[in-house]
Design a protein around this motif. Sequence first.
Motif, short mmCIF file in Angstrom:
data_model
loop_
_atom_site.label_atom_id
_atom_site.label_comp_id
_atom_site.label_asym_id
_atom_site.label_seq_id
_atom_site.Cartn_x
_atom_site.Cartn_y
_atom_site.Cartn_z
N VAL A 105 -50.99 74.49 -79.12
CA VAL A 105 -50.48 74.56 -77.75
C VAL A 105 -49.23 73.69 -77.66
O VAL A 105 -49.26 72.52 -78.07
CB VAL A 105 -51.55 74.11 -76.74
CG1 VAL A 105 -50.99 74.11 -75.33
CG2 VAL A 105 -52.79 75.00 -76.83
N THR A 106 -48.16 74.25 -77.14
CA THR A 106 -46.89 73.54 -77.07
C THR A 106 -46.60 73.07 -75.65
O THR A 106 -46.76 73.83 -74.70
CB THR A 106 -45.74 74.45 -77.55
OG1 THR A 106 -46.01 74.85 -78.90
CG2 THR A 106 -44.40 73.74 -77.48
N THR A 107 -46.16 71.83 -75.55
CA THR A 107 -45.65 71.30 -74.30
C THR A 107 -44.14 71.26 -74.40
O THR A 107 -43.58 70.73 -75.37
CB THR A 107 -46.20 69.89 -74.01
OG1 THR A 107 -47.62 69.97 -73.94
CG2 THR A 107 -45.66 69.33 -72.70
N LEU A 108 -43.47 71.85 -73.43
CA LEU A 108 -42.01 71.87 -73.37
C LEU A 108 -41.58 71.14 -72.11
O LEU A 108 -42.03 71.46 -71.00
CB LEU A 108 -41.51 73.32 -73.33
CG LEU A 108 -40.02 73.54 -73.08
CD1 LEU A 108 -39.15 72.85 -74.12
CD2 LEU A 108 -39.71 75.03 -73.00
N VAL A 109 -40.74 70.12 -72.29
CA VAL A 109 -40.19 69.36 -71.18
C VAL A 109 -38.68 69.58 -71.17
O VAL A 109 -38.01 69.39 -72.19
CB VAL A 109 -40.50 67.85 -71.31
CG1 VAL A 109 -39.89 67.07 -70.15
CG2 VAL A 109 -42.00 67.61 -71.40
N VAL A 110 -38.15 69.99 -70.03
CA VAL A 110 -36.71 70.20 -69.87
C VAL A 110 -36.19 69.18 -68.87
O VAL A 110 -36.77 69.02 -67.79
CB VAL A 110 -36.40 71.63 -69.35
CG1 VAL A 110 -34.90 71.81 -69.16
CG2 VAL A 110 -36.96 72.67 -70.29
N THR A 111 -35.10 68.52 -69.23
CA THR A 111 -34.42 67.62 -68.28
C THR A 111 -32.96 68.03 -68.17
O THR A 111 -32.36 68.53 -69.13
CB THR A 111 -34.51 66.14 -68.70
OG1 THR A 111 -33.98 65.98 -70.02
CG2 THR A 111 -35.95 65.64 -68.66
N GLN A 112 -32.41 67.83 -66.98
CA GLN A 112 -31.00 68.11 -66.71
C GLN A 112 -30.46 66.93 -65.92
O GLN A 112 -30.98 66.60 -64.85
CB GLN A 112 -30.86 69.40 -65.91
CG GLN A 112 -29.42 69.73 -65.55
CD GLN A 112 -29.29 71.03 -64.78
OE1 GLN A 112 -30.19 71.86 -64.78
NE2 GLN A 112 -28.17 71.20 -64.11
N ASP A 113 -29.40 66.28 -66.44
CA ASP A 113 -28.84 65.12 -65.76
C ASP A 113 -27.55 65.48 -65.01
O ASP A 113 -27.20 66.65 -64.89
CB ASP A 113 -28.62 63.97 -66.75
CG ASP A 113 -27.51 64.23 -67.76
OD1 ASP A 113 -26.78 65.24 -67.65
OD2 ASP A 113 -27.36 63.41 -68.69
N ASN A 114 -26.90 64.46 -64.47
CA ASN A 114 -25.62 64.58 -63.78
C ASN A 114 -25.68 65.49 -62.55
O ASN A 114 -24.75 66.24 -62.26
CB ASN A 114 -24.52 65.05 -64.74
CG ASN A 114 -23.13 64.70 -64.24
OD1 ASN A 114 -22.96 63.76 -63.46
ND2 ASN A 114 -22.13 65.45 -64.66
N ILE A 115 -26.77 65.41 -61.81
CA ILE A 115 -26.92 66.17 -60.57
C ILE A 115 -26.48 65.26 -59.43
O ILE A 115 -26.90 64.10 -59.35
CB ILE A 115 -28.38 66.64 -60.40
CG1 ILE A 115 -28.75 67.56 -61.57
CG2 ILE A 115 -28.56 67.35 -59.07
CD1 ILE A 115 -30.21 67.93 -61.63
N THR A 116 -25.65 65.79 -58.52
CA THR A 116 -25.00 64.93 -57.53
C THR A 116 -25.80 64.69 -56.26
O THR A 116 -25.54 63.71 -55.57
CB THR A 116 -23.62 65.50 -57.15
OG1 THR A 116 -23.79 66.85 -56.71
CG2 THR A 116 -22.67 65.48 -58.33
N ASN A 117 -26.74 65.58 -55.92
CA ASN A 117 -27.47 65.35 -54.67
C ASN A 117 -28.89 65.91 -54.76
O ASN A 117 -29.24 66.63 -55.69
CB ASN A 117 -26.72 65.96 -53.48
CG ASN A 117 -26.48 67.45 -53.65
OD1 ASN A 117 -27.39 68.22 -53.97
ND2 ASN A 117 -25.24 67.88 -53.43
N LYS A 118 -29.70 65.54 -53.77
CA LYS A 118 -31.11 65.93 -53.75
C LYS A 118 -31.28 67.45 -53.72
O LYS A 118 -32.16 67.99 -54.37
CB LYS A 118 -31.79 65.27 -52.53
CG LYS A 118 -33.28 65.31 -52.58
CD LYS A 118 -33.82 64.32 -53.60
CE LYS A 118 -35.33 64.24 -53.51
NZ LYS A 118 -35.92 63.69 -54.73
N GLU A 119 -30.43 68.14 -52.97
CA GLU A 119 -30.52 69.59 -52.90
C GLU A 119 -30.27 70.21 -54.27
O GLU A 119 -30.96 71.15 -54.68
CB GLU A 119 -29.52 70.16 -51.87
CG GLU A 119 -29.80 69.78 -50.43
CD GLU A 119 -29.37 68.35 -50.08
OE1 GLU A 119 -28.46 67.78 -50.77
OE2 GLU A 119 -29.95 67.78 -49.15
N GLY A 120 -29.28 69.69 -54.98
CA GLY A 120 -28.98 70.18 -56.32
C GLY A 120 -30.14 69.92 -57.28
O GLY A 120 -30.48 70.75 -58.12
#
Length: 143
Positions: A105-120
């Motif tokens: 069973v694989t766990t995949l975690v994705v992160t994305q940085d450099n987001i400017t605001n809460k809505e984004g």
Amino acid sequence: MDKLMAKAEITINAPVSRVWEALTDPKQVKQYFFGTDVASTWEVGSPLTFSGEWEGKSYEDKGTILNKDPNKLLQFSYWSSMSGKPDLPENYANITYRLSENEGVTTLVVTQDNITNKEGQEHSQQNWGIVLGNLKKLLETGN
């Protein structure tokens, strides 16, 4: 202003090698990632493009492969042509896929940085949730 990060995680009933293949195979990416066409050699330093049509508008997003450890880690820079921001280094995000496997069973975690605001941040997390859900369905059911 501090930049925000989006994070999404999913557990997929498939071996990590199968998940890795789905993350890097253009035919499979197109099936679970909003119909996008992805192109890259997947080697560190190589370009990466995502192109297609979204809501009637053509796009070509791009980045560079930053780090790669097969079946464990894939990281790339990413700029969205639909963001309305100029193609400048400060407008690129880093997207990281981290994979781990436990008994097939694989766990995949994705992160994305450099987001400017809460809505984004909320928008990115929602989109990643959809993409990961589509990936899970593809790998577990073939659809």
